[in-house]
Design an enzyme around this catalytic site. Structure first.
Site, PDB file in Angstrom:
ATOM      1  N   GLU A   1     -31.838  30.028 -31.687  1.00 54.73           N
ATOM      2  CA  GLU A   1     -32.496  28.727 -31.879  1.00 54.73           C
ATOM      3  C   GLU A   1     -31.767  27.631 -31.131  1.00 54.73           C
ATOM      4  O   GLU A   1     -31.188  26.742 -31.731  1.00 54.73           O
ATOM      5  CB  GLU A   1     -32.474  28.350 -33.359  1.00 54.73           C
ATOM      6  CG  GLU A   1     -33.048  29.358 -34.283  1.00 54.73           C
ATOM      7  CD  GLU A   1     -32.588  29.119 -35.704  1.00 54.73           C
ATOM      8  OE1 GLU A   1     -33.194  29.703 -36.612  1.00 54.73           O
ATOM      9  OE2 GLU A   1     -31.630  28.358 -35.920  1.00 54.73           O
ATOM     10  N   PRO A   2     -31.785  27.679 -29.819  1.00 58.28           N
ATOM     11  CA  PRO A   2     -31.046  26.664 -29.070  1.00 58.28           C
ATOM     12  C   PRO A   2     -31.738  25.303 -29.103  1.00 58.28           C
ATOM     13  O   PRO A   2     -32.960  25.226 -28.993  1.00 58.28           O
ATOM     14  CB  PRO A   2     -31.048  27.224 -27.646  1.00 58.28           C
ATOM     15  CG  PRO A   2     -32.289  28.061 -27.577  1.00 58.28           C
ATOM     16  CD  PRO A   2     -32.482  28.638 -28.950  1.00 58.28           C
ATOM     17  N   GLY A   3     -30.965  24.269 -29.273  1.00 63.36           N
ATOM     18  CA  GLY A   3     -31.467  22.908 -29.146  1.00 63.36           C
ATOM     19  C   GLY A   3     -30.766  22.268 -27.959  1.00 63.36           C
ATOM     20  O   GLY A   3     -31.290  22.162 -26.850  1.00 63.36           O
TER      21      GLY A   3
ATOM     22  N   ARG B   1     -24.068   9.467 -30.947  1.00 69.33           N
ATOM     23  CA  ARG B   1     -23.108  10.572 -30.873  1.00 69.33           C
ATOM     24  C   ARG B   1     -21.663  10.140 -30.613  1.00 69.33           C
ATOM     25  O   ARG B   1     -20.747  10.665 -31.242  1.00 69.33           O
ATOM     26  CB  ARG B   1     -23.543  11.624 -29.836  1.00 69.33           C
ATOM     27  CG  ARG B   1     -24.889  12.265 -30.169  1.00 69.33           C
ATOM     28  CD  ARG B   1     -25.210  13.445 -29.281  1.00 69.33           C
ATOM     29  NE  ARG B   1     -24.416  14.605 -29.625  1.00 69.33           N
ATOM     30  CZ  ARG B   1     -23.363  15.020 -28.972  1.00 69.33           C
ATOM     31  NH1 ARG B   1     -22.980  14.406 -27.869  1.00 69.33           N
ATOM     32  NH2 ARG B   1     -22.682  16.053 -29.375  1.00 69.33           N
TER      33      ARG B   1
ATOM     34  N   TYR C   1     -19.728  11.436 -33.736  1.00 69.40           N
ATOM     35  CA  TYR C   1     -19.009  12.697 -33.513  1.00 69.40           C
ATOM     36  C   TYR C   1     -17.838  12.550 -32.545  1.00 69.40           C
ATOM     37  O   TYR C   1     -17.307  13.563 -32.100  1.00 69.40           O
ATOM     38  CB  TYR C   1     -19.953  13.746 -32.901  1.00 69.40           C
ATOM     39  CG  TYR C   1     -21.216  14.041 -33.662  1.00 69.40           C
ATOM     40  CD1 TYR C   1     -21.172  14.432 -35.012  1.00 69.40           C
ATOM     41  CD2 TYR C   1     -22.453  13.984 -33.037  1.00 69.40           C
ATOM     42  CE1 TYR C   1     -22.338  14.729 -35.692  1.00 69.40           C
ATOM     43  CE2 TYR C   1     -23.629  14.288 -33.712  1.00 69.40           C
ATOM     44  CZ  TYR C   1     -23.562  14.661 -35.046  1.00 69.40           C
ATOM     45  OH  TYR C   1     -24.719  14.962 -35.700  1.00 69.40           O
TER      46      TYR C   1
ATOM     47  N   CYS D   1     -23.976  -5.233 -33.659  1.00 69.70           N
ATOM     48  CA  CYS D   1     -22.899  -5.916 -34.364  1.00 69.70           C
ATOM     49  C   CYS D   1     -22.172  -4.936 -35.267  1.00 69.70           C
ATOM     50  O   CYS D   1     -22.441  -4.822 -36.463  1.00 69.70           O
ATOM     51  CB  CYS D   1     -23.447  -7.111 -35.125  1.00 69.70           C
ATOM     52  SG  CYS D   1     -23.912  -8.388 -33.963  1.00 69.70           S
ATOM     53  N   GLU D   2     -21.280  -4.229 -34.652  1.00 71.98           N
ATOM     54  CA  GLU D   2     -20.603  -3.075 -35.232  1.00 71.98           C
ATOM     55  C   GLU D   2     -19.801  -2.564 -34.037  1.00 71.98           C
ATOM     56  O   GLU D   2     -20.229  -2.772 -32.908  1.00 71.98           O
ATOM     57  CB  GLU D   2     -21.682  -2.050 -35.597  1.00 71.98           C
ATOM     58  CG  GLU D   2     -21.265  -0.841 -36.336  1.00 71.98           C
ATOM     59  CD  GLU D   2     -21.486  -1.000 -37.846  1.00 71.98           C
ATOM     60  OE1 GLU D   2     -20.591  -0.558 -38.557  1.00 71.98           O
ATOM     61  OE2 GLU D   2     -22.492  -1.565 -38.280  1.00 71.98           O
TER      62      GLU D   2
ATOM     63  N   TYR E   1     -30.016  15.110 -29.406  1.00 71.36           N
ATOM     64  CA  TYR E   1     -29.509  14.239 -30.478  1.00 71.36           C
ATOM     65  C   TYR E   1     -29.280  12.808 -29.991  1.00 71.36           C
ATOM     66  O   TYR E   1     -28.396  12.110 -30.463  1.00 71.36           O
ATOM     67  CB  TYR E   1     -28.235  14.837 -31.118  1.00 71.36           C
ATOM     68  CG  TYR E   1     -28.462  16.266 -31.531  1.00 71.36           C
ATOM     69  CD1 TYR E   1     -29.266  16.568 -32.622  1.00 71.36           C
ATOM     70  CD2 TYR E   1     -27.948  17.326 -30.788  1.00 71.36           C
ATOM     71  CE1 TYR E   1     -29.540  17.880 -32.973  1.00 71.36           C
ATOM     72  CE2 TYR E   1     -28.218  18.649 -31.127  1.00 71.36           C
ATOM     73  CZ  TYR E   1     -29.013  18.915 -32.219  1.00 71.36           C
ATOM     74  OH  TYR E   1     -29.292  20.209 -32.569  1.00 71.36           O
TER      75      TYR E   1
END
Ligand SMILES: *Cc1c(COP(=O)(O)O)cnc(C)c1O
Length: 412
Positions: free
Chosen positions: A268-270, A307, A311, A337-338, A365
């Protein structure tokens, strides 16, 4: 995206022209790259009946989902909505495997009614399934082989603390439930995480599935999930898919022989299929010097590509407007604003305000995890297919943001 004659292009279309036509920020995908990744994986498992189920959560635009179907893929769906999109994209229900985690049983019943392959990942749900359907409907079991794999704790799913799958330590309990309800098991599944580098991890997991298969006489497929890593930075180790394919195929053929009937091998590659095909094009709004660094502030942020912040993912960034200027060190940040940093201490060809930067490897993603944080609009998506850019999703509008909101009136 290729660099030729000082121009970055996709299938010969300069990416700056795409930015000019559709505006920025914009996600751009290269259909030819998706195809070559698909074909590379599909061709890497000699002598076994292989099926690739595209994990559409990586990039869920219906045109991409349809494109992968045209290449021959099945689908891995993790929500009822993904199942519905898959059906709308023309997939045969049997080619869709539905792998939910911690959903209501009612959602599983809905998927059953739609006729898709059901993958169950906990015993409590399996009991409900057995009670209602007994032997009338085959089911796949998602096992957790407790193999540590994956680049990052947040994306590895095989460890003991993981919520995913039925633990192999629950085997006795599992078999009791299956016997009690006479449940027909047609497949076994594992997905131990993303960014797995070597064949050994898959092989270890495979051994577990081979071993479990002995308990079930009606196995039609074994699904080894995914986790195929893609290189994010220059010098990253590349997975040798061909070598991995040969090793796994050999082990699988041996298993099939021992098992005594034909079994399909599923993956099941994404990320592997779509990550490198995608770039996020953004515009440099400001070049801002502070005591610590030179920031390039762009017209996008973690709302469009989370990402790096979620991550600590590395995404290569290039200045596609100025490909051979003086190299300088920048920290590329978003407009949210972060703290939303796309890349620290990157050497980019000198950036001027208004330049277009390409954030690479953003196909997987990226858009699928985008949000409207800060009331920002999500960007359009463009698919370059047969040498032409096609708009496959429009840029959001303020009306999209407000749709569904009920505006109350208050006395002042
Ligand atoms: C996310 C997911 C995948 C795809 O993982 P990639 O690393 O993107 O290839 C496959 N199977 C399941 C069950 C998933 O949840």
């Amino acid at each position: 995206m290729e660099l030729k004659k000082n121009k970055y292009s996709i299938q010969g279309v300069p990416v700056t022209a795409i930015a000019g036509e559709f505006g920025t920020p914009v996600y751009v995908y290269d259909a030819a790259k998706i195809k070559s990744q698909y074909e590379r994986l599909a061709g890497a498992f000699p002598g076994v009946k292989l099926k690739l189920k595209y994990a559409m959560k990586a990039l869920g635009n219906i045109s991409i989902v349809k494109y992968l179907r045209s290449l021959g893929a099945g689908l891995d769906a993790v929500s009822i909505q993904e199942v519905q999109i898959g059906l709308r994209a023309g997939y045969d229900p049997k080619e869709i495997i539905y792998t939910p985690s911690c959903v209501d049983f009612a959602e599983i019943e809905e998927a059953i009614n739609l006729g898709v392959t059901i993958n169950i990942d906990n015993i409590a749900i399996l009991e409900q399934f057995g009670h209602k359907y007994g032997a009338s409907l085959p089911v796949c079991l998602r096992l957790n082989p407790h193999i540590m794999a994956g680049g990052n704790h947040k994306i590895s799913t095989g460890h003991i603390d993981s919520k995913f799958g039925i633990s192999i330590l629950q085997k006795r309990h599992l078999l009791r439930v299956i016997d009690t309800y006479n449940i027909q098991v047609n497949g076994l599944h594992m997905h131990t995480g993303s960014d797995i580098l070597d064949a050994e991890v898959f092989l270890k997991g495979a051994e577990v599935l081979f071993d479990f298969s002995r308990e079930f006489p009606t196995i039609e497929f074994l699904d080894f999930g995914s986790g195929f890593k893609v290189p994010y930075r220059e010098g990253d180790i590349k997975v040798d898919i061909e070598a991995l394919g040969k090793k796994i195929s050999a082990a699988f053929k041996q298993f099939e022989q021992d098992y005594g009937r034909p079994v399909e091998l599923w993956f099941e590659p994404g990320k592997f299929l779509v990550s490198e095909a995608g770039v996020l094009l953004v515009k440099a709004n400001v070049v801002k010097t502070t005591p610590a660094t030179v920031f390039v502030g762009v017209n996008s942020g973690m709302n469009h590509l989370i990402r790096p912040m979620l991550y600590d993912a590395y995404h290569d960034i290039v200045n596609v407007s100025n490909t051979n200027g003086t190299r300088r060190v920048y920290t590329v940040v978003g407009y949210i604003c972060e703290t939303d940093t796309f890349g620290w201490d990157r050497q980019l060809s000198e950036v001027h305000e208004g330049d277009i930067l390409a954030i690479r490897n953003a196909g997987a993603y990226g858009y699928s995890m985008a949000s409207n944080y800060n009331a920002r609009l999500r960007p359009p998506e463009v698919l370059v297919y047969e040498g032409k850019p096609h708009l496959i999703r429009e840029r959001e509008t303020l009306d999209d943001l407000l749709r569904g909101q009920h505006e109350m009136d208050f006395e002042e």
